[in-house]
Design an enzyme around this catalytic site. Structure first.
Site, short mmCIF file in Angstrom:
data_model
loop_
_atom_site.label_atom_id
_atom_site.label_comp_id
_atom_site.label_asym_id
_atom_site.label_seq_id
_atom_site.Cartn_x
_atom_site.Cartn_y
_atom_site.Cartn_z
N LEU A 142 119.16 20.63 23.35
CA LEU A 142 117.74 20.74 23.43
C LEU A 142 117.12 20.60 21.97
CD1 LEU A 142 117.26 23.74 25.83
CD2 LEU A 142 116.65 21.01 26.39
N ASP A 143 116.04 20.34 21.92
CA ASP A 143 115.59 20.19 20.44
C ASP A 143 115.67 21.82 19.80
OD1 ASP A 143 115.31 17.72 20.56
OD2 ASP A 143 113.29 17.51 21.08
N LYS A 144 115.58 21.99 18.79
CA LYS A 144 115.48 23.20 17.96
C LYS A 144 114.16 24.00 18.53
CE LYS A 144 115.02 25.56 13.61
NZ LYS A 144 114.94 25.33 12.18
#
Length: 318
Positions: A142-144
């Site tokens: 998942l993106d940050k």
């Protein structure tokens, strides 16, 4: 900078394979320089690793090509890892926004992997080659700024099973997103190929010839105040980098809070959004995850409640 002329023997090869054969770099190192936008054929940046090369073309890599020695991450008990489920094969994590999944450029410490290793030391055995040394057990990301569910493998067999389910698209991933504007249709399918921008390879865009990408969505709630917004559910049929964010922006409904793809225009950003979505936090949450358990082979489903920051924003929308 390094430059080579493509020999006749490599006519028609993929650019990633050609680069590996010419330089002797590992697959991981080739992928890293491609993902960083450092590879050009002539004057054009390479935005797809499947691009075929032709004899006589000039392959150029910007920057140093010294092989990187990637250290194995150390366990860090200070990294909090919210675990929803664990058994001998898998771990299901509810990742908070702001936490990077695994080490990478600029993020060598304090990642989810560091926290996982403190709680599950057996994961270290899965960092068994150059590709997995700094991401043991990680099969998707998942993106940050995105919160929500991730499944982590604890055995080689579980890793193969989960990667296979991602590859054949049988793993279900469902997201909640708040977007700007009124989405009139109650549901739909965004089927638009994605690739890296020539001008900025770290940025993804819809482009012909890109990798196939499909996102289904359905409207949950429409809000009118303080600005028109729509809460939608999204189901990934593919898992490309920034897929949901780019797809929704491409239809004129960027994710609220997504400064990279048009969801944080300060001229139309309501002040009441600021306490809930600080810079770098889009309203995007991986709410549900469905997969076949690698040991029992039975379908399992996990759900993560909307985190307090996003729930707080929903509570004040008119």
């Amino acid at each position: 900078m390094a430059e080579w002329e493509i020999p006749a023997a490599l006519e028609g090869e993929r650019v990633d394979r050609a680069l590996a054969l010419i330089t002797g770099l590992s697959r991981r190192e080739v992928n890293d320089v491609l993902d960083a936008g450092r590879v050009r054929v002539g004057r054009r940046a390479v935005t797809s690793r499947s691009r075929k090369v032709r004899a006589g073309e000039h392959l150029i890599v910007d920057g140093d090509l010294e092989p990187e020695v990637v250290p194995a991450p150390a366990a860090d008990p200070d990294v909090d890892v919210p675990v929803l489920y664990q058994d001998e094969a898998v771990i299901v994590v509810d990742k908070p926004a702001g936490l990077v999944v695994h080490p990478g450029n600029g993020n060598r410490e304090g990642t989810l992997v560091h926290g996982l290793l403190a709680r599950f030391p057996d994961l270290a055995a899965l960092g068994d080659d150059e590709k997995t040394v700094d991401r043991p057990g990680i099969v998707h990301r998942l993106d940050k700024g995105t919160s929500g569910l991730l499944v982590v493998a604890r055995t080689p067999e579980a890793r193969r099973s989960l990667i296979g389910q991602l590859s054949d698209r049988t793993m279900g991933r469902e997201y909640l997103a708040l977007v700007f504007g009124r989405v009139d249709a109650d549901g739909g399918l965004i089927d638009a190929p994605l690739g890296r921008s020539d001008a900025d390879p770290s940025r993804i865009r819809v482009q012909s010839g890109g990798r196939p990408a499909r996102t289904r969505y359905d409207v949950r709630t429409r809000y009118e105040e303080p600005v028109p917004t729509t809460l939608i559910g999204c189901k990934l049929e593919t898992g490309r980098t920034h897929q949901i964010r780019v797809h929704l922006s491409s239809i004129g409904h960027p994710v609220v809070g997504d400064e990279r793809y048009g969801g944080r225009n300060k001229s139309s950003w309501p002040d009441l959004f600021e306490p809930f979505l600080p810079f770098g936090r889009p309203f995007l949450h991986a709410a549900a995850l469905v997969f076949d358990h690698p040991v029992t082979h039975r379908a399992v489903r996990f759900e993560a409640p909307v985190p307090t920051d996003l729930a707080g924003l929903l509570s004040v929308l008119g």
